[in-house]
Design an enzyme around this catalytic site. Sequence first.
Site, PDB file in Angstrom:
ATOM      1  N   CYS A  72       0.846  -1.181   0.000  1.00 44.50           N
ATOM      2  CA  CYS A  72       0.000   0.000   0.000  1.00 44.50           C
ATOM      3  C   CYS A  72       0.892   1.244   0.000  1.00 44.50           C
ATOM      4  O   CYS A  72       1.763   1.396   0.877  1.00 44.50           O
ATOM      5  CB  CYS A  72      -0.920  -0.005   1.225  1.00 44.50           C
ATOM      6  SG  CYS A  72      -1.934   1.479   1.381  1.00 44.50           S
ATOM      7  N   CYS A 125     -33.992  34.992   1.912  1.00 40.69           N
ATOM      8  CA  CYS A 125     -33.220  33.780   2.217  1.00 40.69           C
ATOM      9  C   CYS A 125     -33.893  33.034   3.357  1.00 40.69           C
ATOM     10  O   CYS A 125     -34.308  33.622   4.354  1.00 40.69           O
ATOM     11  CB  CYS A 125     -31.786  34.158   2.580  1.00 40.69           C
ATOM     12  SG  CYS A 125     -30.778  32.732   3.068  1.00 40.69           S
ATOM     13  N   CYS A 144     -30.909  33.208   6.569  1.00 36.52           N
ATOM     14  CA  CYS A 144     -30.651  34.432   7.334  1.00 36.52           C
ATOM     15  C   CYS A 144     -31.822  35.413   7.299  1.00 36.52           C
ATOM     16  O   CYS A 144     -31.756  36.481   7.923  1.00 36.52           O
ATOM     17  CB  CYS A 144     -29.385  35.121   6.832  1.00 36.52           C
ATOM     18  SG  CYS A 144     -29.509  35.672   5.112  1.00 36.52           S
ATOM     19  N   CYS A 186     -29.890  40.368 -10.214  1.00 39.76           N
ATOM     20  CA  CYS A 186     -28.538  40.932 -10.115  1.00 39.76           C
ATOM     21  C   CYS A 186     -27.813  40.490  -8.858  1.00 39.76           C
ATOM     22  O   CYS A 186     -26.641  40.834  -8.678  1.00 39.76           O
ATOM     23  CB  CYS A 186     -28.593  42.458 -10.167  1.00 39.76           C
ATOM     24  SG  CYS A 186     -29.506  43.213  -8.785  1.00 39.76           S
ATOM     25  N   CYS A 224     -21.546  27.269 -10.514  1.00 42.10           N
ATOM     26  CA  CYS A 224     -22.616  27.384  -9.518  1.00 42.10           C
ATOM     27  C   CYS A 224     -23.236  28.779  -9.474  1.00 42.10           C
ATOM     28  O   CYS A 224     -24.144  29.030  -8.674  1.00 42.10           O
ATOM     29  CB  CYS A 224     -22.103  27.008  -8.135  1.00 42.10           C
ATOM     30  SG  CYS A 224     -20.823  28.112  -7.489  1.00 42.10           S
ATOM     31  N   CYS A 258      -3.595  36.842 -10.624  1.00 46.75           N
ATOM     32  CA  CYS A 258      -3.681  35.474 -11.189  1.00 46.75           C
ATOM     33  C   CYS A 258      -5.079  35.246 -11.737  1.00 46.75           C
ATOM     34  O   CYS A 258      -6.083  35.489 -11.070  1.00 46.75           O
ATOM     35  CB  CYS A 258      -3.355  34.447 -10.108  1.00 46.75           C
ATOM     36  SG  CYS A 258      -3.410  32.735 -10.720  1.00 46.75           S
ATOM     37  N   CYS A 277     -13.541  28.323  -7.102  1.00 49.54           N
ATOM     38  CA  CYS A 277     -14.780  28.668  -6.399  1.00 49.54           C
ATOM     39  C   CYS A 277     -14.797  27.985  -5.046  1.00 49.54           C
ATOM     40  O   CYS A 277     -14.564  26.771  -4.946  1.00 49.54           O
ATOM     41  CB  CYS A 277     -15.985  28.258  -7.234  1.00 49.54           C
ATOM     42  SG  CYS A 277     -17.566  28.609  -6.442  1.00 49.54           S
ATOM     43  N   CYS A 329      -3.288  19.289 -28.338  1.00 49.17           N
ATOM     44  CA  CYS A 329      -2.762  20.211 -27.323  1.00 49.17           C
ATOM     45  C   CYS A 329      -1.503  19.605 -26.717  1.00 49.17           C
ATOM     46  O   CYS A 329      -1.534  18.479 -26.214  1.00 49.17           O
ATOM     47  CB  CYS A 329      -3.811  20.479 -26.241  1.00 49.17           C
ATOM     48  SG  CYS A 329      -3.202  21.572 -24.913  1.00 49.17           S
TER      49      CYS A 329
END
Length: 1101
Positions: A736, A854, A857, A865, A911, A922, A927, A951
């Site tokens: 292993c 929501c 909360c 938007c 999402c 960068c 996410c 590629c």
Amino acid sequence: MPSLSEQLQNVRSRTEVCLYSGGRVVEVRVGVMAMANLSLPPCSKYQHVAAESMVIQNGFGSNRKETLVSLQRLSTALNILEKYGCNLTNPNRPKYWRTVKHNNPVFRATVDAIQGGRAVLCLYGYSNQQPDGLSFPDDVTDPDVGRVAAVTLEVMSLRMELEMLIKEAHPHPEFYERIIPTLRHKDVGLNTDAVVYHSSSTSCHADSQTKSLGFPLHYRSSRESSHGHSLSTTHQSLRSIQVFSTSSNKHPENCTICGIFRISAHCLTCLQGLCSECDRLYHSYPERANHRRTAVTSSSSSSSSSSSSSSKNKGSQSSSTWLCLHCTKVNSVQDVLCEECERPHLEPISSKSDDCQPATISEWQCKSCTVLNAASSILCEVCERPRLATRPPVTPSHLPTTPPRPPAPVLGMPGDPDSQWVCQFCTYLNYSPATVCEMCDLARPEPAPLPVKLHPPSPVRRVPALTIKPKEPALEDMDSWRKKLMKEEGLKLIQLIRDGEKKGVSPEEVYTSMRVAGDSSILPCKWLKTELPLLLDQIRMLVATTSLQCASDKIITEHPNPSCEAPAEDSGKEEDRVETESVVQLSRGEAKQAWLTAGGDTERAARQGLRDRIAKVKELSALGFSDETRCHEVLRQSGGEVRGALALLQRPLLEPFHKHIWSDKPEPPVDIRHPDKQRTCRRLLAVYDLPSWGRCELALSLLLEHSAPYSLEDVVQAVRESQDREFIKRVLAKECPICLSIFPHSKMQSLTSCQCSVCCGCFQQHFTIVVRDKHIRDMVCPVCWEPDINDPEHLNSYFSTLDIQLRECLEPEVYELFHKKLTEQALIKDPKFLWCCHCSYGFIYDGDQLKVTCFQCRNSFCAQCKKPWESQHAGLSCEQYQSWKRENDPEYQRQGLAGYLRDNGITCPNCRFQYALSKGGCMHFCCSQCRYQFCSGCNNPFHTTCAVEECSVSGLHAHHPRDCLFYLRDWEPSRLQPLLQNNGVAFNTEPPPGTQTGVCGVIEQKDEGGQQPDAACGAQTQSGHAGLCEKHYREYLVSLINSHSIDPAPLYSSNELLLACRRYKVDDGRRDGEESFCYYSRLLQKLMDEVPLGDKVPRKK
């Protein structure tokens, strides 16, 4: 007088010439008989065929009866070999004479079933081995007729000797008793009593000669016993039986062995009279060299002759002659055919033994090749010629109603048509004065018999012509009447068969019932229902009676004097036991099948049914069931079916096995330390279903190795997959890579996306931690971190396979958590899924209002938007609300372009979770909600396994379009501003009033000490950059370019244009004589036409 060798050579040469020159069959048979009767042993008589070896190899058996049966099989095979030889010597050879096929059923059952059969075929010339038989070599155009004739003659002679030996008529059986000892043990021992021949002139002792002859005793019929000599015996209990001379010569004073020469010596040890040559050969054997022999004078011969003559005068016919039944000519026993009429030697039909056993048609002999075929066969199995009509058998209950058939006239010559008539039903040729057909037992039609169309004469049989009358012309009206009658009878039979088929009656049953019922007015179907059951019961009763009688005769034969050997009480018990055990009870199905086979004859059906039942019992006995009574019982229960009877016999034998199979007790474990290794291998073979015995031994040897850390199940699994010992050892010793422990291959687990293997413990621990503490996209291989689950196409297939593996190894609550995260991952892709901008809680929203509250909360936000909800948003679109906020919100105005960049921040394409962060720095963004990795400038995924063809980039990368921030962030603002100006897009160069200057306030994600907090940029601003640092000002200009879908290609330099064409696989070939300006203009237009802008680039304004 010539010697025996010279006689053999003369007979051989004369007969061989007759064979290959097309001589008469009679001459060939006489030569074969003469060769068979010569008193020479097989090793001296046969030059080509290994006769003695064939007899020894095929004459097997524990007693005389079994040996004779095996010799009968050898004789049948020699009969087939004889036909092969005759076909080769015949000028008109068959079409396929060059080959002998092994798949011929007759060949397999006869020639191929004996030892030495194929060797004889090789002597004929069949020396070329083929896949399906033997053949002559390709270079041989014609067989060697002389050699084939010599071999065929020896085959015919050996078969003749075997037939005489089987019928106990061989003149010199001692030659074969010497090589097959079991032939010496006969049913009755040798009679060693002296046969005294008295002189006819005097009765004194001095004038008489005593000769002691030893002859085998056999049971004879009353007809035979009436022609024998009287034997004097000293035992009162033995009755007088006939002694037959073993010589085929007419003179009884000839040699016992050869039967040709006069007796010159008498052996007192073996009790034989021998000629000088036979005495020298016979007593040259070391075991017979010490026999006592006395010379025989001429007086003894004359005495024997006179005694024989006196015996003939008393009316006793000598056994060396036979009487022709046709012309009453007395012929020698050597003559096969009558010297006067050339008819064959036939036995009288009035014999008492023949009357006791009526003939049964169970087989028929082919008239062309003389092969015996089964009664059910229509064509010969060898020559495939049809069966010809023959005389029906005569039974005691049906005595012949016609006189003996006169000799037929020669075919093709004049005859007497008045003595012949043809049966209109079976076309059999009958002779007057018979009024009933000998074949079908139907009456002769009226009027006068029809003339017969004679066939060409037979090429084999030649008989003298008889004077007959010229045949009369045929009558047309009789011919038409016969055809009409046959048509009516045929149509009637067809209609009856059709009616029977509608009622489930076979055509055979209809036809047989019509034959049995005769002219009865009862229809066949009705007769089968009313009369057939009674007839079948009668057949069953006949079978039971016959079987009981046979069993009683057998007991009497085994115990000829039971009163002296056992008391009456024991004999009564024996009779009861015989009556109980030996009665054969047929089922109605068997009786019906035998009745159909026998053609409706009750007695024949009974014999046929009994024969079939005995054959089935023998078949079951060959399978190991020796209890005949039980076999008869199960055959009766199964209706005569062997398969059904076998199932009934095997049921009690399989009962312990069935109990063991259906038992609830667990199987005992396999003890590999058991001293009986074969027993252990058998257990492994049965329990673990290993493919072979060698695999079982291999598994056992691996388990018995010293310090082997293998379990039985692991070894069995490895051995089932391979038989290489070293490979199996490697499979059983896997390391292993996580815990570095040694495990067998069956204890290792791996994912379908890679080749890494880890132990089950590490596999379970890794995925338990990932499910509890990490994101679902971290559920990859713990060794190589494959696969790249950024690709949505492979994501579903990977998780569906992983779900099956985790179901077995994870704990129930962990597995439920995994399913929950997997469900959330699927819900994210729903278009109605929303993220709360206050608490990062996601849910499905089905409403059509912009304001969403929501559930977690209880705060509100805009569904379109995703901005926090304000009262000013009510009644306004998102664009109108953003315009109002820029014009009226002081806080928003104070943030300036930093607020703009925040509002147009990063949105996850997977999402749709929004981040109020800038895109500078960068471009690789991960996410935090779904762990989707993408480019923040064009939303294309970052991956390690690229799906783009050709590629060459390895590692983590993404493919960006030409309008992505990834490429445009390197352009100077002075180059980006003209691009916007050329397309009429306004942009800011000065900061709005009230905006903090000097330091860039754009919020971005930073990397500090392994953490990624969100903080202000803090870089120094420059003049003309609208209060932003240069990096974020470029991001601002690029966002305007992307919002208006402006193509940056028109501002490419020549090098940038060529690089872009190569990057996006655009042909950059230059035409001959093409100017640079035209070339680059054409390339630019081609790039803009063939490569569109990025379809995932954010286009928000």
